[in-house]
Design a protein around this motif. Structure first.
Motif, short mmCIF file in Angstrom:
data_model
loop_
_atom_site.label_atom_id
_atom_site.label_comp_id
_atom_site.label_asym_id
_atom_site.label_seq_id
_atom_site.Cartn_x
_atom_site.Cartn_y
_atom_site.Cartn_z
N PRO A 298 -32.00 109.75 -22.56
CA PRO A 298 -33.34 109.33 -21.92
C PRO A 298 -32.80 108.07 -20.87
CG PRO A 298 -33.21 108.33 -24.07
CD PRO A 298 -31.98 109.22 -23.99
N ALA A 299 -33.67 108.03 -20.22
CA ALA A 299 -33.74 106.96 -18.89
C ALA A 299 -33.57 105.59 -19.66
CB ALA A 299 -34.83 107.02 -18.30
N SER A 300 -34.28 105.42 -20.71
CA SER A 300 -34.37 104.17 -21.45
C SER A 300 -33.19 103.79 -22.11
CB SER A 300 -35.54 104.09 -22.78
OG SER A 300 -35.28 105.31 -23.54
N SER A 301 -31.94 104.75 -22.12
CA SER A 301 -30.62 104.32 -22.65
C SER A 301 -29.66 103.43 -21.64
CB SER A 301 -29.86 105.29 -23.12
OG SER A 301 -29.55 106.40 -22.12
N THR A 302 -30.46 103.23 -20.49
CA THR A 302 -29.94 102.38 -19.37
C THR A 302 -30.85 101.57 -18.86
OG1 THR A 302 -30.63 103.83 -17.37
CG2 THR A 302 -28.67 104.65 -18.63
N ASN A 303 -30.74 100.83 -17.82
CA ASN A 303 -31.52 99.74 -17.13
C ASN A 303 -32.08 100.27 -15.90
OD1 ASN A 303 -29.73 98.99 -15.48
ND2 ASN A 303 -29.44 96.75 -16.45
N LEU A 304 -32.02 101.72 -15.59
CA LEU A 304 -31.92 102.19 -14.24
C LEU A 304 -33.53 102.24 -13.70
CD1 LEU A 304 -29.13 104.94 -14.33
CD2 LEU A 304 -29.30 102.92 -12.61
N LEU A 305 -34.32 102.66 -14.77
CA LEU A 305 -35.67 103.06 -14.51
C LEU A 305 -36.27 101.63 -14.08
CD1 LEU A 305 -37.90 104.98 -14.21
CD2 LEU A 305 -38.40 104.68 -16.66
N GLY A 306 -36.06 100.52 -14.77
CA GLY A 306 -36.86 99.23 -14.37
C GLY A 306 -36.32 98.89 -13.07
N ARG A 307 -34.85 99.07 -12.84
CA ARG A 307 -34.49 98.75 -11.39
C ARG A 307 -34.85 99.55 -10.27
NH1 ARG A 307 -28.62 99.50 -12.94
NH2 ARG A 307 -28.07 98.80 -11.01
N LEU A 308 -35.03 100.93 -10.53
CA LEU A 308 -35.77 101.75 -9.70
C LEU A 308 -37.21 101.27 -9.35
CD1 LEU A 308 -35.99 104.20 -7.94
CD2 LEU A 308 -36.17 105.53 -10.13
N ASN A 309 -37.87 101.00 -10.45
CA ASN A 309 -39.33 100.62 -10.24
C ASN A 309 -39.44 99.40 -9.44
OD1 ASN A 309 -40.32 102.66 -11.65
ND2 ASN A 309 -40.62 101.60 -13.49
N SER A 310 -38.70 98.48 -9.35
CA SER A 310 -38.56 97.44 -8.82
C SER A 310 -38.34 97.59 -7.47
CB SER A 310 -37.83 96.33 -9.28
OG SER A 310 -36.33 96.65 -8.85
N LEU A 311 -37.72 98.79 -6.93
CA LEU A 311 -37.58 99.43 -5.80
C LEU A 311 -38.61 99.79 -5.10
CD1 LEU A 311 -33.63 100.53 -5.67
CD2 LEU A 311 -34.54 98.81 -4.41
N THR A 312 -39.30 100.82 -5.87
CA THR A 312 -40.23 101.73 -5.46
C THR A 312 -41.55 100.72 -5.16
OG1 THR A 312 -40.94 102.23 -7.87
CG2 THR A 312 -39.58 103.72 -6.63
N ALA A 313 -41.66 99.53 -5.83
CA ALA A 313 -42.73 98.75 -5.76
C ALA A 313 -42.73 97.93 -4.20
CB ALA A 313 -42.34 97.45 -6.87
N LEU A 314 -41.37 98.21 -3.69
CA LEU A 314 -41.33 97.55 -2.25
C LEU A 314 -41.93 98.46 -1.43
CD1 LEU A 314 -37.61 95.94 -2.20
CD2 LEU A 314 -39.61 94.71 -2.36
N VAL B 299 -44.84 95.85 -11.82
CA VAL B 299 -44.14 96.31 -12.49
C VAL B 299 -42.91 95.58 -13.16
CG1 VAL B 299 -42.29 98.23 -12.64
CG2 VAL B 299 -44.15 98.79 -11.15
N GLY B 300 -42.76 95.43 -14.41
CA GLY B 300 -41.96 94.60 -14.84
C GLY B 300 -40.51 95.05 -15.13
N PRO B 301 -39.64 94.14 -15.65
CA PRO B 301 -38.10 94.62 -15.72
C PRO B 301 -37.85 95.79 -16.48
CG PRO B 301 -38.62 92.85 -16.99
CD PRO B 301 -39.98 92.96 -16.31
N THR B 302 -38.84 96.35 -17.52
CA THR B 302 -38.34 97.32 -18.29
C THR B 302 -39.14 98.79 -17.68
OG1 THR B 302 -40.39 96.72 -19.77
CG2 THR B 302 -38.35 95.87 -20.34
N GLY B 303 -39.81 98.57 -16.58
CA GLY B 303 -40.37 99.47 -16.27
C GLY B 303 -41.95 99.85 -16.19
N VAL B 304 -42.49 99.07 -17.33
CA VAL B 304 -43.76 99.08 -17.46
C VAL B 304 -44.73 98.18 -16.56
CG1 VAL B 304 -43.35 99.95 -19.80
CG2 VAL B 304 -43.60 97.53 -19.59
#
Length: 301
Positions: free
Chosen positions: A125-141, A209-214
């Protein structure tokens, strides 16, 4: 005369054979060089692809694990996850002839999306990495007017979430280093873990969007200074040890202060980091693991 004619013909045959042999050698050498060049390009391409795949942000799982483990966002993931970086790199290369190499927003987003897709292909799952939160901080831009300036200060696969985590750690260290308000206050500040995410806008009315993607309230988290003050208000002191229980207590008291300030734990990276510490309670090798960590560093970062 007859013997001389034979000798002349023989010489011509020998010369012709030598020329053919020379041409064949040239073709072999040329073909070998061509193959070497092709192999060299393939190697360069592979190395280039690896450099474009974002880091997973969490230690690889045990391929033989049967139990779950706590992932970097604080939720349980299969103990075999995430895959190794090399496995993910290979899967990305298998599915994509190229990855965008630009530092523009959409190129960054595509690299993260394709990497997350590869992780899911590998049954993690994506939650086994920190990629989703980091991706969300990009899409928020995408809706941010100053996105170009924000991206200008970031590395190839660095994100606003990464930058905020680094800044938070620096702020915490700087707060702890100031001693004019008294050694006690400075010591307390130095013991409070960094929040791992940029402070919210106190006037915000919309979520972010917080650092964990929520999603979390746009005003969250509080500033590091506000959290430090709240921790000091509620606690005469914090344990300063590097043993497991001292580390856990510092994180728990910091999370309690954040909740007192009306912000959720998910507006920081603290819960995932705390969970990676509490998971060590059952680990016979915990002392060796802790020995290599800084004061408030955790297995999750």
């Amino acid at each position: 005369m007859y013997r001389r004619g034979v000798s002349s013909r023989t010489r011509k045959l020998v010369i012709g054979g030598a020329a053919a042999a020379l041409l064949g050698s040239a073709l072999v050498v040329g073909t070998g060089m061509s193959q070497a060049a092709e192999q060299g390009n393939a190697g360069a391409g592979s190395g280039g692809m690896n450099a474009l795949v974002p880091a997973l942000g969490f230690s690889p799982g045990d391929p033989n694990a049967t139990a779950d483990r706590v992932g970097p966002t604080g939720v349980k993931v299969p103990g075999r996850c995430p895959p190794t970086q090399a496995q993910v790199n290979a899967q990305v290369a298998l599915k994509n002839a190229t990855l965008p190499s630009g530092t523009d927003l959409e190129s960054r987003i595509q690299r993260f999306e394709k990497t997350l897709s590869a992780i899911q292909d590998l049954k993690c799952p994506a939650s086994s990495t920190n990629l989703l939160g980091r991706l969300n901080s990009l899409t928020a831009l995408r809706g941010a007017e100053d996105r170009v300036n924000t991206l200008r200060g970031l590395g190839l696969n660095e994100t606003p979430a990464d930058k905020a985590a680094a800044t938070g750690s620096g702020d915490a260290a700087a707060s702890g280093a100031t001693g004019n308000t008294g050694a006690g206050s400075g010591d307390m500040n130095a013991l409070v873990p960094a929040l791992g995410f940029s402070p919210g806008d106190p006037n915000a009315t919309a979520d972010r969007v917080g650092p964990t993607g929520v999603k979390v309230p746009g005003r969250c988290p509080p500033t590091q200074a506000q959290v430090n003050a709240q921790v000091a208000l509620k606690n005469a002191n914090l344990p300063s040890g590097t043993d497991l229980e001292s580390r856990i207590q510092r994180f728990e008291k910091t999370l309690s202060a954040i909740q007192d300030l009306k912000c959720p734990a998910s507006s920081t990276t603290l819960l995932g980091r705390l969970n990676s510490l509490t998971a060590l309670r059952a680990n016979a090798n915990r002392d060796n693991i802790l020995r290599g960590l800084g004061l408030n560093e955790t297995p999750a970062g």
